[in-house]
Structures are given as structure tokens and as C-alpha cells.
Design a protein around this motif. Structure first.
Motif, PDB file in Angstrom:
ATOM      1  N   LYS A  77      -5.775   8.639   5.453  1.00 11.64           N
ATOM      2  CA  LYS A  77      -6.517   9.175   6.595  1.00 11.64           C
ATOM      3  C   LYS A  77      -6.123  10.634   6.727  1.00 11.64           C
ATOM      4  CE  LYS A  77      -7.398   8.646  11.567  1.00 11.64           C
ATOM      5  NZ  LYS A  77      -7.153  10.060  11.915  1.00 11.64           N
TER       6      LYS A  77
ATOM      7  N   HIS B 129     -15.133   6.241  -4.199  1.00 14.30           N
ATOM      8  CA  HIS B 129     -14.640   6.769  -2.929  1.00 14.30           C
ATOM      9  C   HIS B 129     -15.423   6.131  -1.780  1.00 14.30           C
ATOM     10  CE1 HIS B 129     -13.327  10.654  -0.595  1.00 14.30           C
ATOM     11  NE2 HIS B 129     -13.080   9.543   0.083  1.00 14.30           N
TER      12      HIS B 129
ATOM     13  N   VAL C  30      -6.312  -0.261  -5.394  1.00 11.90           N
ATOM     14  CA  VAL C  30      -6.716   0.269  -4.088  1.00 11.90           C
ATOM     15  C   VAL C  30      -5.627   1.173  -3.527  1.00 11.90           C
ATOM     16  CG1 VAL C  30      -7.439  -0.288  -1.732  1.00 11.90           C
ATOM     17  CG2 VAL C  30      -8.024  -1.841  -3.621  1.00 11.90           C
TER      18      VAL C  30
ATOM     19  N   VAL D 250     -11.309   6.308   7.696  1.00 13.35           N
ATOM     20  CA  VAL D 250     -10.261   6.157   6.701  1.00 13.35           C
ATOM     21  C   VAL D 250     -10.907   6.208   5.324  1.00 13.35           C
ATOM     22  CG1 VAL D 250      -8.525   4.591   5.752  1.00 13.35           C
ATOM     23  CG2 VAL D 250      -8.808   4.774   8.225  1.00 13.35           C
ATOM     24  N   HIS D 251     -10.256   6.914   4.390  1.00 10.34           N
ATOM     25  CA  HIS D 251     -10.742   7.009   3.020  1.00 10.34           C
ATOM     26  C   HIS D 251     -10.061   5.949   2.156  1.00 10.34           C
ATOM     27  CE1 HIS D 251     -12.686  11.027   3.574  1.00 10.34           C
ATOM     28  NE2 HIS D 251     -11.791  11.094   4.551  1.00 10.34           N
ATOM     29  N   VAL D 252     -10.855   5.256   1.361  1.00 12.98           N
ATOM     30  CA  VAL D 252     -10.334   4.227   0.470  1.00 12.98           C
ATOM     31  C   VAL D 252     -10.787   4.558  -0.951  1.00 12.98           C
ATOM     32  CG1 VAL D 252     -10.236   1.768  -0.062  1.00 12.98           C
ATOM     33  CG2 VAL D 252     -10.484   2.518   2.310  1.00 12.98           C
TER      34      VAL D 252
ATOM     35  N   MET E 225       0.835  -1.197   0.000  1.00 14.39           N
ATOM     36  CA  MET E 225       0.000   0.000   0.000  1.00 14.39           C
ATOM     37  C   MET E 225       0.874   1.253   0.000  1.00 14.39           C
ATOM     38  SD  MET E 225      -2.930  -1.173  -0.133  1.00 14.39           S
ATOM     39  CE  MET E 225      -3.697   0.423  -0.035  1.00 14.39           C
TER      40      MET E 225
ATOM     41  N   ILE F 200      -6.769  -2.765   5.141  1.00 16.69           N
ATOM     42  CA  ILE F 200      -7.068  -2.446   3.745  1.00 16.69           C
ATOM     43  C   ILE F 200      -6.724  -3.631   2.846  1.00 16.69           C
ATOM     44  CG2 ILE F 200      -6.492  -0.952   1.796  1.00 16.69           C
ATOM     45  CD1 ILE F 200      -8.138   0.445   3.952  1.00 16.69           C
TER      46      ILE F 200
ATOM     47  N   TRP G   8      -5.330   4.361  -0.222  1.00 12.20           N
ATOM     48  CA  TRP G   8      -6.084   4.844   0.927  1.00 12.20           C
ATOM     49  C   TRP G   8      -5.350   5.987   1.606  1.00 12.20           C
ATOM     50  CZ3 TRP G   8      -3.978   4.757   5.861  1.00 12.20           C
ATOM     51  CH2 TRP G   8      -2.822   3.984   6.018  1.00 12.20           C
TER      52      TRP G   8
ATOM     53  N   ASN H  45     -18.800   7.160   0.075  1.00 11.94           N
ATOM     54  CA  ASN H  45     -18.719   8.554   0.497  1.00 11.94           C
ATOM     55  C   ASN H  45     -19.841   9.369  -0.155  1.00 11.94           C
ATOM     56  OD1 ASN H  45     -17.966  11.057   1.410  1.00 11.94           O
ATOM     57  ND2 ASN H  45     -15.914  11.011   0.556  1.00 11.94           N
TER      58      ASN H  45
END
Length: 287
Positions: free
Chosen positions: A249, A199, A245, A263-265, A1, A229, A247, A187
Motif C-alpha cells: 500500500k 498488477h 503473491v 492496496v496493490h497486489v 506475506m 490477501i 502486495w 490496474n
């Protein structure tokens, strides 16, 4: 990641940072970032955002007219007027730059650009489309007026009923260890992304540890999130899932909701049924 760095020095140093991706990228993602850096840097003039051109004043429409007493700038409104915006949250220089544009002038974030932004931890560069940002300002103002704050709205309409109200009592002290302690949702107010990018926000009632400087994650909490994740999103996509993917924060200073950690992914080219599977409500979420 992708692992964001702590190199936060403002827009004027962007081009220099883009030329030096951090060492924490996986080999496949390092190649993506290196290829994207040059094209992303070309969107800026000398490493800084181009100064918005002064535009004729346009009479507000739609959301602008619907909010008496609050000035939400029309798309393309000049930067002098933007300084007078009475927004429910502080507008950054990037926000003001976005609001000075029309949707037609706005350039959506593509995947390569997002990889660069997250690698450099330049989260303040993430932008919504001008029309979406104007609607978000209006929605935030009205929601705070009705519910007192955004957290109350989330508790009423988005977060699991089983959580109750803050302070929450998580089943585990380790974030994302117990499915009852987190909720995956699409989102409601995504940034301005190119087609094919979705999102997701993962809300957790178990706090995610941050440092005492800019409010970024600690090394340990970053690893906990990264492991989740991979387990929840990347592995579900099978071979090559790590390329679909990314991500982040938000630092505490950039969070619009600070009471509930999240947390945004960002995922690309994921089938709708997979998104529905990820975001379905579980029995443990129900009261």
C-alpha cells in the motif's frame, strides 16, 4: 506475506538496505529476497542510480504532440529539459530518470527485484516504462481536466455504483470484512514488470488506518490487509500460492488517489481465468 519496514533513506543507501532483509519474511520468501538482493544491487552503481546520459533532443510523437501547452518529454530527452516538465503530479527523481530513457534501455522489474523493493518499503523505486509513464502523464492531465480529479473518474467508470460518492458508508468498519466494501480490479496503469507478472488494485470504501508520520499503515491495519490477501488471493492458488503473491500500500505521499483507499497486489504466473474470477463484479457492487 512480505512486510515492508520503515527504512526509507533514499537511493544512496539502497545497497546497504538490500544486504539486510527484514525479519518479517516467511522462510520461503526470505530465501527469495536473499538471492535477489545481490543481483538487484548490481543494477545500481555504488548503491545509487546511475546518472542518465545526456541524449539528443527528440521531437515528441504521439501523446507529446496531442497535448498542446503541456510538455511531456520524448523518450531519451536530456535531464535539463526534464526539469521543465509540466506534469499533473510531482515527478520524482526516479520518474525523471525513467523519462530520460527509451523503452529499449528500460529494464523491467522482475519478481526477485520486486520482493526486495517491497521488503525494504522502497516503493518510490517502482517504475513504469518510459512510454507508459508519458501516456500516464497525458491521461492524468486530460482526466483531471474533464472530471476535476481522478476520484470522480473512478466513481464514474471503475468503482461500484452501489458505493455512491464520498464520504462512503461502508457495511463494515473493518477493511475487507464485507465483500460489498471492496472491489478487485486489474490496474489500468501497471508498473514496468517482466512478463508473467500481473498488477491488481483492491479498492475499499472502508478506510485503512495509517500512522501520522509518512502515512504508512499501522501494525493492526497491516495485519488486516495481510489476512485478506492470504484469504482472497494466496489460498485460491493452493500449495505454493504464497510464492506467487506480494502486495503493498503506497504511503500517503506517493498516492495518486487519496480519497479512496486501495492496496496493490502483484501476482506471477496466474492463469487469465483466475484473474477474471478475482476481478468480476458482484451483485452487491451494483446499484
Amino acid at each position: 506475506m512480505l512486510r515492508p519496514t520503515h527504512n526509507i533513506k533514499g537511493l544512496h543507501l539502497l545497497r546497504q538496505r538490500l544486504s539486510t532483509p527484514g525479519p518479517s519474511l516467511a522462510p520461503a520468501q526470505r530465501a527469495i529476497v536473499e538471492q535477489a538482493s545481490a543481483s538487484f544491487a548490481r543494477r545500481f552503481s555504488g548503491g545509487t542510480l546511475k546518472k542518465p546520459q545526456r541524449q539528443p533532443h527528440h521531437r515528441g510523437k504521439g501523446a507529446t504532440r496531442d497535448l498542446p501547452g503541456k510538455h511531456i518529454p520524448a523518450m531519451g530527452e536530456n535531464t535539463d529539459t526534464l526539469a521543465q516538465v509540466d506534469a499533473p503530479f510531482p515527478l520524482t527523481e526516479v520518474d525523471k530518470w525513467v523519462l530520460s530513457q527509451t523503452d529499449e534501455e528500460f529494464k523491467c522489474h522482475d519478481w526477485d527485484e520486486l520482493c526486495v523493493i517491497l521488503q525494504n518499503n522502497d516503493l518510490h523505486l517502482l517504475k513504469r516504462k518510459p512510454s507508459d509513464l508519458r501516456r500516464y502523464i497525458k491521461w492524468t492531465t486530460e482526466t483531471k481536466a474533464e472530471y476535476g480529479n481522478i476520484t470522480n473518474f473512478l466513481i464514474t467508470h471503475r468503482l461500484p455504483k452501489a458505493w455512491g460518492k464520498p464520504p462512503f458508508t461502508p457495511a463494515s468498519s473493518i477493511p475487507f470484512e464485507n465483500p460489498s466494501d471492496y472491489r478487485v480490479l486489474m490496474n489500468d496503469w501497471p508498473y514496468g514488470f517482466a512478463p508473467g507478472i500481473s498488477h491488481i488494485v483492491v479498492w475499499t470504501r472502508t478506510p485503512i488506518a495509517t500512522d501520522d508520520t509518512v502515512g504508512d499503515m499501522t501494525h493492526q491495519s497491516r495485519k488486516i490487509v495481510a489476512d485478506f490477501i492470504k484469504r482472497f488471493f494466496v489460498d485460491r492458488l493452493g500449495p505454493g500460492g504464497e510464492k506467487k503473491v506480494i502486495w503493498f500500500k503506497n504511503w500517503v505521499a506517493l498516492q495518486s488517489v487519496r480519497t479512496v483507499d486501495h492496496v496493490h497486489v502483484l501476482v506471477r504466473d496466474v492463469e487469465p481465468q483466475v484473474l477474471e474470477e478475482w476481478s468480476r463484479e458482484l451483485e452487491c457492487h451494483k446499484a
